[in-house]
Design a protein around this motif. Structure first.
Motif, short mmCIF file in Angstrom:
data_model
loop_
_atom_site.label_atom_id
_atom_site.label_comp_id
_atom_site.label_asym_id
_atom_site.label_seq_id
_atom_site.Cartn_x
_atom_site.Cartn_y
_atom_site.Cartn_z
N PRO A 153 0.83 -1.22 0.00
CA PRO A 153 0.00 0.00 0.00
C PRO A 153 0.87 1.27 0.00
N ALA A 154 0.32 2.35 -0.58
CA ALA A 154 1.06 3.61 -0.64
C ALA A 154 1.21 4.24 0.74
N LEU A 203 -10.34 -1.58 2.72
CA LEU A 203 -10.11 -0.87 1.47
C LEU A 203 -9.36 -1.73 0.46
N LEU A 204 -8.35 -2.47 0.96
CA LEU A 204 -7.60 -3.36 0.08
C LEU A 204 -8.49 -4.48 -0.44
N ALA A 205 -9.34 -5.04 0.44
CA ALA A 205 -10.25 -6.11 0.02
C ALA A 205 -11.24 -5.61 -1.02
N GLN A 206 -11.76 -4.41 -0.84
CA GLN A 206 -12.71 -3.86 -1.81
C GLN A 206 -12.02 -3.57 -3.14
N HIS A 207 -10.73 -3.22 -3.09
CA HIS A 207 -10.00 -2.92 -4.32
C HIS A 207 -9.90 -4.18 -5.21
N PHE A 208 -9.65 -5.33 -4.59
CA PHE A 208 -9.47 -6.55 -5.38
C PHE A 208 -10.77 -7.33 -5.60
N ALA A 209 -11.77 -7.15 -4.75
CA ALA A 209 -13.01 -7.92 -4.88
C ALA A 209 -14.22 -7.01 -5.07
N GLY A 210 -14.00 -5.77 -5.39
CA GLY A 210 -15.12 -4.83 -5.49
C GLY A 210 -16.12 -5.17 -6.57
N ASP A 211 -15.67 -5.85 -7.64
CA ASP A 211 -16.62 -6.21 -8.69
C ASP A 211 -17.62 -7.24 -8.23
N VAL A 267 -6.31 -10.98 6.26
CA VAL A 267 -5.97 -10.92 7.68
C VAL A 267 -5.30 -12.22 8.13
N ALA A 268 -5.90 -13.37 7.74
CA ALA A 268 -5.36 -14.65 8.17
C ALA A 268 -4.03 -14.96 7.47
N ARG A 269 -3.93 -14.66 6.17
CA ARG A 269 -2.74 -15.00 5.41
C ARG A 269 -1.51 -14.23 5.90
N ASN A 270 -1.73 -12.97 6.28
CA ASN A 270 -0.61 -12.12 6.69
C ASN A 270 -0.49 -11.97 8.21
N ARG A 271 -1.38 -12.65 8.95
CA ARG A 271 -1.37 -12.61 10.42
C ARG A 271 -1.35 -11.15 10.92
N LEU A 272 -2.32 -10.38 10.44
CA LEU A 272 -2.36 -8.96 10.77
C LEU A 272 -2.89 -8.76 12.18
N PRO A 273 -2.15 -8.10 13.05
CA PRO A 273 -2.64 -7.87 14.42
C PRO A 273 -3.70 -6.78 14.48
N HIS A 274 -3.65 -5.81 13.55
CA HIS A 274 -4.62 -4.71 13.54
C HIS A 274 -5.13 -4.55 12.11
N ALA A 275 -6.27 -5.18 11.83
CA ALA A 275 -6.81 -5.16 10.47
C ALA A 275 -7.24 -3.77 10.04
N GLY A 276 -7.53 -2.91 11.00
CA GLY A 276 -8.01 -1.58 10.64
C GLY A 276 -6.92 -0.67 10.15
N ALA A 277 -5.66 -0.97 10.46
CA ALA A 277 -4.56 -0.10 10.05
C ALA A 277 -3.47 -0.95 9.42
N LEU A 278 -3.49 -1.03 8.08
CA LEU A 278 -2.53 -1.82 7.33
C LEU A 278 -1.34 -0.95 6.98
N PRO A 279 -0.14 -1.22 7.48
CA PRO A 279 1.02 -0.35 7.23
C PRO A 279 1.50 -0.49 5.78
N PRO A 280 2.28 0.45 5.31
CA PRO A 280 2.80 0.39 3.94
C PRO A 280 3.93 -0.62 3.80
N GLU A 281 3.60 -1.88 4.02
CA GLU A 281 4.56 -2.98 3.90
C GLU A 281 3.96 -4.04 2.99
N PRO A 282 4.78 -4.87 2.35
CA PRO A 282 4.25 -5.89 1.44
C PRO A 282 3.32 -6.87 2.16
N VAL A 283 2.18 -7.14 1.55
CA VAL A 283 1.23 -8.14 2.07
C VAL A 283 0.83 -9.07 0.92
N GLU A 284 0.51 -10.31 1.27
CA GLU A 284 0.09 -11.28 0.28
C GLU A 284 -1.41 -11.20 0.06
#
Length: 429
Positions: A380-381, A388-396, A409-426
């Motif tokens: 993310p920028a 927001l990321l989920a809607q970007h890829f599955a919005g259609d 969330v599960a794939r990247n083991r995100l501790p805070h789903a509401g705040a995704l840092p600008p780091e690579p995620v799968e």
């Protein structure tokens, strides 16, 4: 040696034969030969037109005999060999080696209360001409056929090398020691895995049967017994991961097959680990090396069979499993090539079977990979919400947004789903 020491002493003159690595005696055999002739009749004429459609290589009809205390188990093994997919190798005492299939209704196994410890069977093998392939319905069918071929080639390697008439006492003892060591290795590996509660007792029983077979004094019968005891060592693991096929007849609301008791991933991982441990085991003679190679090839073939049931999540995961299985097949092929200088005939058969299995695995997994989604690395920028990321890829597809969010969330083991840092995620897309 007493008259009842073995089947050869009890019934002299029997000719030994083998099909898919299973040995038996062949008291009687015949082959149908001739030309394929088509006769056409016409109204008002007494004669007929005769067309020659070429040579007819008819079925090879065999009457076989199996004698031994374990004749029930050998009968079941023979039944499985006849029902296995694809062509198999028949070692005919008069006609030599040939590739054959067993058509529907051409095999019959007989039991008789007056002939305990013995079974008779009749089968009409249909020869497969050189250069002609047996058509299979799917890449999975071809893969399972290649698995069966490799299992038969591995058993044959063990039986032929250990059953050599010139086998001395020392190499025979080394080969038996290698067989029991491999059996103990498999038992230890299973005991230390999560599969032990499910298959531990069956593997322990298979080990005991192998130890009994390895206590023989040598010869073709004892060699065949050791070869026959190798597949059951890991069969419980593979069967637990595959489960039973559902019955073709049954209630639509009730499943008539058993579900796998072990996940395909766990089963494949365990079998690959066992195959690697077997390959690393030390041996001191060519017969012992043949036992090690045969046992490892059997375990690896079952690992490929179990891996066919893995429900791959992404292309990357399928490619990872393909790489692991292919590397193990390459290692087995290298060992077979090294042994070919000592025992060229059976080793070459295993080499061919290994190459065929590798090609079938590639065809099957390449077809699967083409239908799978891919995992992408997204950065993310800035700090954003996972929604927001989920809607970007599955919005259609609004119905897929929640599933996409949960997967990120599960794939990247995100501790805070509401705040995704600008780091690579799968992201699975």
């Amino acid at each position: 040696m007493g008259i009842f020491a073995n089947a050869s002493a009890l019934l002299p003159g029997l000719k030994p034969a083998a099909f898919r690595g299973l040995t038996f005696f062949m008291p009687d055999a015949s082959i149908e030969v001739g030309r394929r002739i088509v006769s056409t009749y016409f109204p008002g004429r007494d004669g007929r037109a005769v067309e020659d459609l070429g040579r007819d290589d008819g079925p090879v009809r065999v009457r076989g005999l199996i004698v031994g205390d374990d004749y029930i188990g050998q009968a079941l093994a023979l039944q499985a060999a006849m029902q296995a997919r694809g062509p198999g190798t028949l070692l005919h005492p008069w006609l030599g080696e040939m590739t054959v299939v067993v058509p529907e209704g051409s095999g019959v196994i007989h039991f008789n209360t007056l002939e305990l410890r013995a079974i008779r069977f009749e089968v009409a093998f249909m020869p497969v001409p050189a250069g002609v392939s047996v058509v299979v319905s799917s890449t999975l069918s071809a893969l399972l056929s290649s698995v069966s071929t490799m299992l038969g080639a591995a058993q044959r390697l063990c039986a032929v090398v250990l059953g050599a008439a010139t086998m001395a006492v020392s190499p025979w003892s080394a080969a038996c020691a290698a067989a029991t060591t491999i059996g103990a290795l498999v038992n230890t590996a299973v005991a230390g895995s999560l599969a032990y509660p499910v298959v531990g007792d069956a593997v322990t029983l298979a080990l005991a049967n192998l130890q009994t077979a390895a206590a023989g004094a040598g010869g073709a019968d004892d060699a065949a017994a050791i070869a026959a005891c190798l597949p059951p060592l890991v069969a419980p693991v593979a069967d637990a991961a595959i489960g039973d096929d559902p019955s073709a007849i049954g209630s639509g609301a009730v499943s008539t097959g058993s579900a796998p008791q072990l996940s395909a991933r766990a089963g494949t991982t365990l079998l690959l680990d066992i195959a690697a441990q077997i390959r690393a085991a030390s041996v001191v003679s060519v017969p012992a090396a043949a036992v090690r190679l045969a046992a490892g090839a059997i375990v690896l073939a079952r690992a490929v069979e179990v891996a066919a049931g893995i429900d791959y999540e992404s292309r990357q995961e399928a490619e990872m499993w393909r790489g692991a299985l292919t590397a193990a097949l390459d290692a087995t092929e290298a060992d077979a090539f090294a042994l070919a200088g000592e025992v060229p005939a059976p080793a070459s058969v295993l080499l061919s079977a290994t190459g065929g299995l590798r090609a079938a695995l590639a065809r099957d997994l390449n077809e699967v990979i083409g239908r799978l989604p891919s995992v992408r690395l997204v950065t993310p920028a800035g700090t954003v919400s996972t929604w927001l990321l989920a809607q970007h890829f599955a919005g259609d597809d609004p119905t897929a947004v929640v599933a996409m969010f949960d997967d990120i969330v599960a794939r990247n083991r995100l501790p805070h789903a509401g705040a995704l840092p600008p780091e690579p995620v799968e992201v699975l897309v």
